[in-house]
Design a protein around this motif. Structure first.
Motif: not given
Length: 497
Positions: A199-211, A472-478
């Motif tokens: 029902x919900x999805x998010x990227x962690x807002x960091x470039x140090x890992x892709x989670x 959907x979720x778009x990576x905020x930095x990648x």
């Protein structure tokens, strides 16, 4: 030997002629070739979560055959001889819905008020949950942001500080900052994170890992470290901090070790990785449908509850400090303008999406700056990365695009949004600039809607996709990293080639 009739003779001639025709076409040899290719084809094995099996206690009680009172010669019960009463007031007589999860005696249930340790909420028994804690803690300390010196800007300006900006500009196409034709889905970027509908999805807002983190209808929260090593298994970790559908996820960009999650059970929990706990920060007798952090003040968490209400929970005070009744029905999403955190957008099942100025919202009779009307429920309303546009997605098979100084210009783009009851509703999201909107379709693809053209211009498709992506979720930095979640618990991640 009896002489053949004319019918039998023609029948044999037709059979002989057909066999000669099939032999000339070499159909049998081609069928054998196809069978050989099919046998050699290997199915793609995607990553998947691992759940600890629930061990049932063995019972020593003997098996008793059920027999009716009549066959046993027993008179009927006087209390039920006249039939069952339709008005059942006794709570013990009501049918209990079985829960998806069962908990051992030494584990706390997510239905209980108060904090829930991450160890108790972890659904596996492999001990790998500590890997997740270490990964998030390490990245949180490495990429700690300061609210005093952070600079907010659109994704293109952020890329100017990156060495890959020249390559990024070279990949720019007519559809915007990202050439969608260059997005690819690889077998390693497919995984089943949780059981059931996401029902919900998010990227962690960091470039140090892709989670990526997701929440499902059973109250599970699943994490996927896409770049995990073999020692970490598949990099998938599943927790059960809620007892019902997870309606929203919000990660503190200044401290990624803190993540909020809301649920239909009326709870909001704060996962604090450093303390190893899912804290109970708010509980309500009403359903909580969505949450959102203020972009400039992450100590202010906005959430919608009940029938059209929005409240602001103040982390400093530890309680809600503001509350408004903004819609006539449930509010499905809350979003903030990246250029002005006092401008908020809400979407509602009442058929409208509204833009509010929080500085001038009257508690008794709030007035919206802009109302976007649809003929059916509006399931999302999101500002573009620069805040100049607002995109709405509705069950009336329209995606609304609002622009202008006061968002006075609204146009509707046709898109089939009927997902049915078994698939989560579509919610169109923005990419990494103001040019494109990404939204799922019922043909297991992702449609790309052009803002300038006001129509779908491309579709992301892959033979690896076996389900319909709806959230959907778009990576905020990648830039160019897009995650799509399904109602079967799968997550697909597209990346730039």
């Amino acid at each position: 030997m009896a002489k053949m009739t004319e019918y039998e003779r023609r029948r044999l001639e037709n059979i002989k002629r057909n066999d000669e025709m099939l032999a000339a076409l070499k159909i049998q040899s081609r069928l054998n070739d196809l069978s050989t290719v099919s046998a050699k084809r290997q199915s793609v094995q995607s990553k998947s979560y691992k759940r600890s099996p629930v061990k049932k206690a063995k019972t020593e009680s003997p098996v008793v055959l059920r027999r009716s009172l009549r066959t046993r010669g027993v008179p009927p019960d006087a209390a039920t001889a006249g039939g069952l009463n339709d008005d059942i007031d006794d709570e013990k007589q009501m049918k209990k819905i079985p829960h998806f999860h069962s908990f051992s005696e030494n584990k706390k249930s997510p239905r209980e008020l108060g904090p829930l340790s991450m160890r108790d909420a972890y659904t596996g028994d492999d001990g790998l949950d500590q890997k997740l804690v270490e990964t998030i803690s390490r990245c949180s300390k490495k990429s700690k942001l300061s609210e005093d010196n952070i600079v907010y800007c659109d994704s293109t300006n952020n890329l100017e500080k990156n060495d890959d900006f020249e390559g990024f500009k070279a990949r720019k196409g007519s559809r915007g900052s990202v050439d969608v034709e260059a997005l690819r889905l690889k077998p390693d970027n497919i995984a089943r994170l949780v059981p059931g509908r996401i029902m919900s999805a998010k990227f962690f807002p960091t470039t140090d890992m892709q989670m990526v983190v997701v929440g499902n209808k059973f109250g599970d929260v699943g994490f996927w470290n896409v770049n995990a090593t073999k020692e970490d298994g598949d990099g998938i970790y599943v927790y059960h901090p809620h007892s019902g559908p997870v309606s929203g996820i919000a990660i503190d960009p200044f401290s990624i070790s803190k993540m909020y999650s809301s649920c239909y059970d009326g709870f909001i929990r704060l996962m604090d990785v450093e303390k190893g706990v899912f804290n109970m920060v708010y509980s309500s007798e009403y359903t909580i449908y969505s949450i959102s952090l203020s972009p400039y003040d992450t100590r202010s968490l906005y959430f919608s509850e009940g029938k059209g209400g929005v409240s602001m929970w103040d982390a400093r005070a530890g309680k809600p400090s503001l509350s408004w009744d903004l819609h006539e029905d449930r509010i499905n999403t809350i979003d903030f303008n990246s250029e002005n955190d006092k401008i908020m957008a809400t979407s509602s099942t009442d058929g409208t999406a509204c833009i509010w100025d929080l500085r001038h919202v009257n508690a008794d009779k709030p007035t919206a700056l802009k109302i976007v009307s649809h003929k059916r429920a509006v399931h999302s309303a999101y500002f573009s990365p620069t805040g100049k546009f607002l995109a709405t997605t509705s069950l009336d098979d329209k995606v609304g695009l609002s622009s202008g100084a006061n968002y006075e210009n609204t146009s509707m783009v046709y898109h089939y949004n009927q997902t049915g009851r078994w698939i989560s509703t579509f919610r169109g999201i923005w990419g990494w600039d103001d040019s494109s909107i990404f939204i799922g379709n019922m043909k297991r693809g992702v449609d790309v809607i052009s803002v300038s053209g006001k129509k779908p211009v491309a579709t992301l498709q892959s033979d690896l996709m076996t389900a319909i992506t709806c959230r959907f979720a778009a990576h905020p930095y990648n830039v160019g990293t897009l995650a799509g979640a399904t109602s079967g618990g799968q997550v697909y991640i597209w990346t730039m080639t």
